[in-house]
Design a protein around this motif. Structure first.
Motif, PDB file in Angstrom:
ATOM      1  N   LEU A 114      -5.961   0.965   2.761  1.00 37.07           N
ATOM      2  CA  LEU A 114      -6.932   0.227   1.522  1.00 37.07           C
ATOM      3  C   LEU A 114      -7.536   1.607   0.918  1.00 37.07           C
ATOM      4  O   LEU A 114      -7.875   1.266  -0.441  1.00 37.07           O
ATOM      5  CB  LEU A 114      -7.745  -0.590   1.968  1.00 37.07           C
ATOM      6  N   ALA A 115      -7.901   2.505   1.512  1.00 37.35           N
ATOM      7  CA  ALA A 115      -8.870   3.694   0.735  1.00 37.35           C
ATOM      8  C   ALA A 115      -7.668   4.365  -0.229  1.00 37.35           C
ATOM      9  O   ALA A 115      -8.101   4.901  -1.156  1.00 37.35           O
ATOM     10  CB  ALA A 115      -9.050   4.678   2.022  1.00 37.35           C
ATOM     11  N   ALA A 116      -6.321   4.312   0.248  1.00 38.18           N
ATOM     12  CA  ALA A 116      -5.315   5.033  -0.554  1.00 38.18           C
ATOM     13  C   ALA A 116      -5.080   4.063  -1.831  1.00 38.18           C
ATOM     14  O   ALA A 116      -5.059   4.454  -2.969  1.00 38.18           O
ATOM     15  CB  ALA A 116      -3.863   4.918   0.106  1.00 38.18           C
ATOM     16  N   CYS A 117      -5.092   2.523  -1.563  1.00 39.31           N
ATOM     17  CA  CYS A 117      -5.075   1.772  -2.704  1.00 39.31           C
ATOM     18  C   CYS A 117      -6.192   1.839  -3.617  1.00 39.31           C
ATOM     19  O   CYS A 117      -6.108   1.945  -4.988  1.00 39.31           O
ATOM     20  CB  CYS A 117      -4.831   0.226  -2.264  1.00 39.31           C
ATOM     21  N   TYR A 118      -7.330   2.227  -3.045  1.00 42.07           N
ATOM     22  CA  TYR A 118      -8.647   2.230  -3.699  1.00 42.07           C
ATOM     23  C   TYR A 118      -8.604   3.460  -4.594  1.00 42.07           C
ATOM     24  O   TYR A 118      -9.054   3.479  -5.783  1.00 42.07           O
ATOM     25  CB  TYR A 118      -9.751   1.959  -2.879  1.00 42.07           C
ATOM     26  N   LYS A 119      -8.341   4.539  -4.107  1.00 36.75           N
ATOM     27  CA  LYS A 119      -7.906   5.812  -4.847  1.00 36.75           C
ATOM     28  C   LYS A 119      -7.055   5.775  -5.981  1.00 36.75           C
ATOM     29  O   LYS A 119      -7.398   6.441  -7.075  1.00 36.75           O
ATOM     30  CB  LYS A 119      -7.680   6.991  -3.697  1.00 36.75           C
ATOM     31  N   LEU A 120      -5.902   5.096  -5.629  1.00 37.21           N
ATOM     32  CA  LEU A 120      -5.049   5.113  -6.861  1.00 37.21           C
ATOM     33  C   LEU A 120      -5.544   4.151  -7.807  1.00 37.21           C
ATOM     34  O   LEU A 120      -5.520   4.651  -9.218  1.00 37.21           O
ATOM     35  CB  LEU A 120      -3.701   4.357  -6.392  1.00 37.21           C
ATOM     36  N   ASN A 121      -6.011   3.115  -7.583  1.00 30.26           N
ATOM     37  CA  ASN A 121      -6.825   2.328  -8.675  1.00 30.26           C
ATOM     38  C   ASN A 121      -5.987   1.644  -9.730  1.00 30.26           C
ATOM     39  O   ASN A 121      -6.311   2.111 -11.039  1.00 30.26           O
ATOM     40  CB  ASN A 121      -8.149   2.891  -9.208  1.00 30.26           C
ATOM     41  N   THR A 122      -4.924   1.329  -9.533  1.00 31.93           N
ATOM     42  CA  THR A 122      -3.808   1.042 -10.454  1.00 31.93           C
ATOM     43  C   THR A 122      -3.431  -0.416 -10.026  1.00 31.93           C
ATOM     44  O   THR A 122      -3.740  -0.939  -9.106  1.00 31.93           O
ATOM     45  CB  THR A 122      -2.573   1.550 -10.497  1.00 31.93           C
ATOM     46  N   PRO A 123      -3.096  -1.240 -11.400  1.00 29.13           N
ATOM     47  CA  PRO A 123      -2.484  -2.747 -11.295  1.00 29.13           C
ATOM     48  C   PRO A 123      -1.333  -2.633  -9.907  1.00 29.13           C
ATOM     49  O   PRO A 123      -1.500  -3.705  -9.076  1.00 29.13           O
ATOM     50  CB  PRO A 123      -1.918  -2.924 -12.314  1.00 29.13           C
ATOM     51  N   LYS A 124      -0.602  -1.750  -9.612  1.00 29.45           N
ATOM     52  CA  LYS A 124       0.241  -1.829  -8.647  1.00 29.45           C
ATOM     53  C   LYS A 124      -0.094  -1.684  -7.224  1.00 29.45           C
ATOM     54  O   LYS A 124      -0.104  -2.377  -6.214  1.00 29.45           O
ATOM     55  CB  LYS A 124       1.361  -0.705  -8.864  1.00 29.45           C
ATOM     56  N   SER A 125      -1.320  -0.748  -7.084  1.00 29.56           N
ATOM     57  CA  SER A 125      -2.109  -0.547  -5.829  1.00 29.56           C
ATOM     58  C   SER A 125      -2.773  -1.774  -5.658  1.00 29.56           C
ATOM     59  O   SER A 125      -2.931  -2.135  -4.371  1.00 29.56           O
ATOM     60  CB  SER A 125      -2.595   0.903  -5.747  1.00 29.56           C
ATOM     61  N   PHE A 126      -3.184  -2.270  -6.389  1.00 27.21           N
ATOM     62  CA  PHE A 126      -4.271  -3.565  -6.518  1.00 27.21           C
ATOM     63  C   PHE A 126      -3.424  -4.771  -5.814  1.00 27.21           C
ATOM     64  O   PHE A 126      -3.677  -5.489  -5.109  1.00 27.21           O
ATOM     65  CB  PHE A 126      -4.892  -3.882  -7.816  1.00 27.21           C
ATOM     66  N   GLN A 127      -1.813  -4.930  -6.449  1.00 20.90           N
ATOM     67  CA  GLN A 127      -1.090  -5.858  -6.062  1.00 20.90           C
ATOM     68  C   GLN A 127      -0.660  -5.717  -4.590  1.00 20.90           C
ATOM     69  O   GLN A 127      -0.628  -6.714  -3.909  1.00 20.90           O
ATOM     70  CB  GLN A 127       0.086  -5.803  -7.011  1.00 20.90           C
ATOM     71  N   TYR A 128      -0.395  -4.521  -4.314  1.00 18.66           N
ATOM     72  CA  TYR A 128      -0.147  -4.250  -2.891  1.00 18.66           C
ATOM     73  C   TYR A 128      -1.002  -4.616  -1.810  1.00 18.66           C
ATOM     74  O   TYR A 128      -1.078  -4.979  -1.000  1.00 18.66           O
ATOM     75  CB  TYR A 128       0.094  -2.383  -2.930  1.00 18.66           C
ATOM     76  N   ALA A 129      -2.568  -4.116  -2.183  1.00 14.83           N
ATOM     77  CA  ALA A 129      -3.614  -4.268  -1.571  1.00 14.83           C
ATOM     78  C   ALA A 129      -3.712  -5.818  -1.265  1.00 14.83           C
ATOM     79  O   ALA A 129      -4.320  -6.431  -0.149  1.00 14.83           O
ATOM     80  CB  ALA A 129      -4.806  -3.765  -1.974  1.00 14.83           C
ATOM     81  N   THR A 130      -3.706  -6.599  -2.444  1.00 12.70           N
ATOM     82  CA  THR A 130      -3.906  -8.130  -2.335  1.00 12.70           C
ATOM     83  C   THR A 130      -2.993  -8.767  -1.517  1.00 12.70           C
ATOM     84  O   THR A 130      -3.087  -9.726  -0.546  1.00 12.70           O
ATOM     85  CB  THR A 130      -3.846  -8.698  -3.660  1.00 12.70           C
ATOM     86  N   GLN A 131      -1.562  -8.430  -1.620  1.00 14.56           N
ATOM     87  CA  GLN A 131      -0.428  -9.055  -0.556  1.00 14.56           C
ATOM     88  C   GLN A 131      -0.968  -8.592   0.925  1.00 14.56           C
ATOM     89  O   GLN A 131      -0.868  -9.325   1.729  1.00 14.56           O
ATOM     90  CB  GLN A 131       0.812  -8.494  -0.933  1.00 14.56           C
ATOM     91  N   MET A 132      -1.235  -7.623   1.251  1.00 13.24           N
ATOM     92  CA  MET A 132      -1.550  -6.898   2.647  1.00 13.24           C
ATOM     93  C   MET A 132      -2.713  -7.791   3.033  1.00 13.24           C
ATOM     94  O   MET A 132      -2.778  -8.233   4.158  1.00 13.24           O
ATOM     95  CB  MET A 132      -1.769  -5.599   2.600  1.00 13.24           C
ATOM     96  N   TRP A 133      -3.736  -7.629   2.158  1.00 15.34           N
ATOM     97  CA  TRP A 133      -4.922  -8.652   2.553  1.00 15.34           C
ATOM     98  C   TRP A 133      -4.548 -10.145   2.879  1.00 15.34           C
ATOM     99  O   TRP A 133      -5.167 -10.650   3.838  1.00 15.34           O
ATOM    100  CB  TRP A 133      -5.949  -8.365   1.433  1.00 15.34           C
ATOM    101  N   SER A 134      -3.937 -10.675   1.969  1.00 15.85           N
ATOM    102  CA  SER A 134      -3.653 -12.102   2.133  1.00 15.85           C
ATOM    103  C   SER A 134      -2.849 -12.468   3.222  1.00 15.85           C
ATOM    104  O   SER A 134      -3.048 -13.240   4.084  1.00 15.85           O
ATOM    105  CB  SER A 134      -2.689 -12.758   1.008  1.00 15.85           C
TER     106      SER A 134
END
Length: 375
Positions: free
Chosen positions: A195-215
């Motif tokens: 999630l730190a990597a997704c946060y650092k990238l801060n792109t729509p795609k990384s956000f989509q990745y993070a939300t699916q993992m979170w869900s």
């Protein structure tokens, strides 16, 4: 609960969880976990002792090991690899890689010990700042099973994170999920790093990745640790999804500085000023001049709420906010630190290492194969 989260996150069911995330111009990164948390401090002490024991014989040992890896008649023993791991310099990495491969593929009927090399070797790579070599070693089919420890995963991912090798982190995470070491698909500190990597990238795609993992985690009953939660919520704020940020915080205690600041920001972004102001006011009610730890808000949080107040354009809310802001400043409860600085600050964990380089746990817990080796 899971249906509600899925509706909030709105993640397509056909989305592949692991996919390439190639972006450039990312922000400079640093270690997320301290060297103490990763056991590297302990490795450094062992390294010092080993080098003192070898003295002037270290170079002769290197020559001998070079001959052994090239000779089919000679074996690499546990003690050989342990010693080489603790005296290795950057110029020795190629030799260490060859020793690992030979050690892991040679016949094991004469190997009576159960020394676990994975974490120590990853500490060596981390100490020598060799992310590419660590990744190569991890991905090598000949080393299958050699790094199947949660701590090894954590150290490797932290090293990749430090070098902004985010694509490689997602590749490693896919492998980790397939292995399911200790019967878990989402090791808690591995999730923090992802999630730190997704946060650092801060792109729509990384956000989509993070939300699916979170869900997926929430739907299977996994409760992420606080830093995972704040990375998820912080990313949601940055991606203009305050409703997801707010929902991510639902299971966290409100007294933590990151939690209350993100809540206030998310509510302000949603123009729910009448809900944001009580959070600001709540600090005034619990703060005392004589207490050591002050309950503060970031300057950027106040600005975000102030902008929300301006959008709502309600005279009563404007007056109320101005009173609260003045009181916060008068009591020195406004922090110049940013949310990003706090989110990406070092994480310190307390671990105990035994002689095999693995965190030690009570005897009765060692009998349970479902128990994580990370404290």
């Amino acid at each position: 609960m899971s249906n509600f989260l899925n509706s909030i996150f709105k993640v397509p069911s056909t989305l592949r969880l692991i996919s390439p995330l190639r972006y450039h111009n990312v922000i400079q990164a640093q270690n997320l976990f301290t060297t103490t948390s990763l056991g590297i401090d302990g490795y450094v002490q062992s390294r010092k002792k080993t080098k003192e024991q070898f003295g002037d014989l270290a170079d002769k040992f290197r020559v001998k090991m070079t001959e052994f890896v090239d000779s089919p008649k000679n074996m690499i023993f546990t003690e050989d690899l342990k010693n080489m791991t603790h005296i290795a310099e950057p110029t020795d990495i190629e030799l260490v890689l060859k020793m690992i491969k030979k050690f892991n593929t040679q016949k094991t009927e004469f190997r009576f010990g159960s020394f676990v090399f994975g974490p120590i070797l990853m500490r060596m790579f981390h100490f020598l700042d060799a992310p590419k070599e660590a990744l190569t070693c991890f991905l090598d089919p000949d080393n299958k099973g050699f790094f199947d420890q949660l701590m090894s995963f954590q150290i490797l991912l932290d090293l990749l994170y430090t070098h902004q090798m985010y694509d490689e982190m997602f590749e490693v995470f896919e492998i980790i999920q397939k292995k399911q070491v200790n019967m878990t698909k989402y090791p808690k500190y591995v999730v923090v790093l992802m999630l730190a990597a997704c946060y650092k990238l801060n792109t729509p795609k990384s956000f989509q990745y993070a939300t699916q993992m979170w869900s997926e985690m929430i739907s299977t009953g996994i409760q992420p640790v606080r830093r995972s939660t704040t990375f998820m919520a912080g990313l949601a704020l940055n991606q203009h999804a305050p409703h997801i940020a707010l929902e991510s915080l639902s299971q966290q205690k409100p007294h933590y500085i990151t939690i209350r600041n993100i809540k206030a920001m998310a509510l302000a972004d949603m123009d729910r000023i009448d809900d944001a102001l009580p959070i600001l006011r709540g600090v005034l009610e619990v703060d005392r001049p004589d207490q050591q730890g002050k309950h503060t808000f970031f300057e950027e949080t106040l600005k975000r709420v102030k902008d929300g107040v301006a959008r709502v354009n309600d005279k009563h809310l404007t007056n109320e906010f101005e009173k609260i802001e003045k009181a916060l400043r008068d009591r020195n409860l406004v922090d110049q630190q940013t949310l990003d600085q706090l989110l990406t600050s070092d994480i310190t964990l307390v671990i105990n290492q035994n002689k095999q380089g693995m965190p030690r746990m009570p005897y009765n817990r060692r009998q349970n194969k479902h128990t994580s080796v990370i404290p």
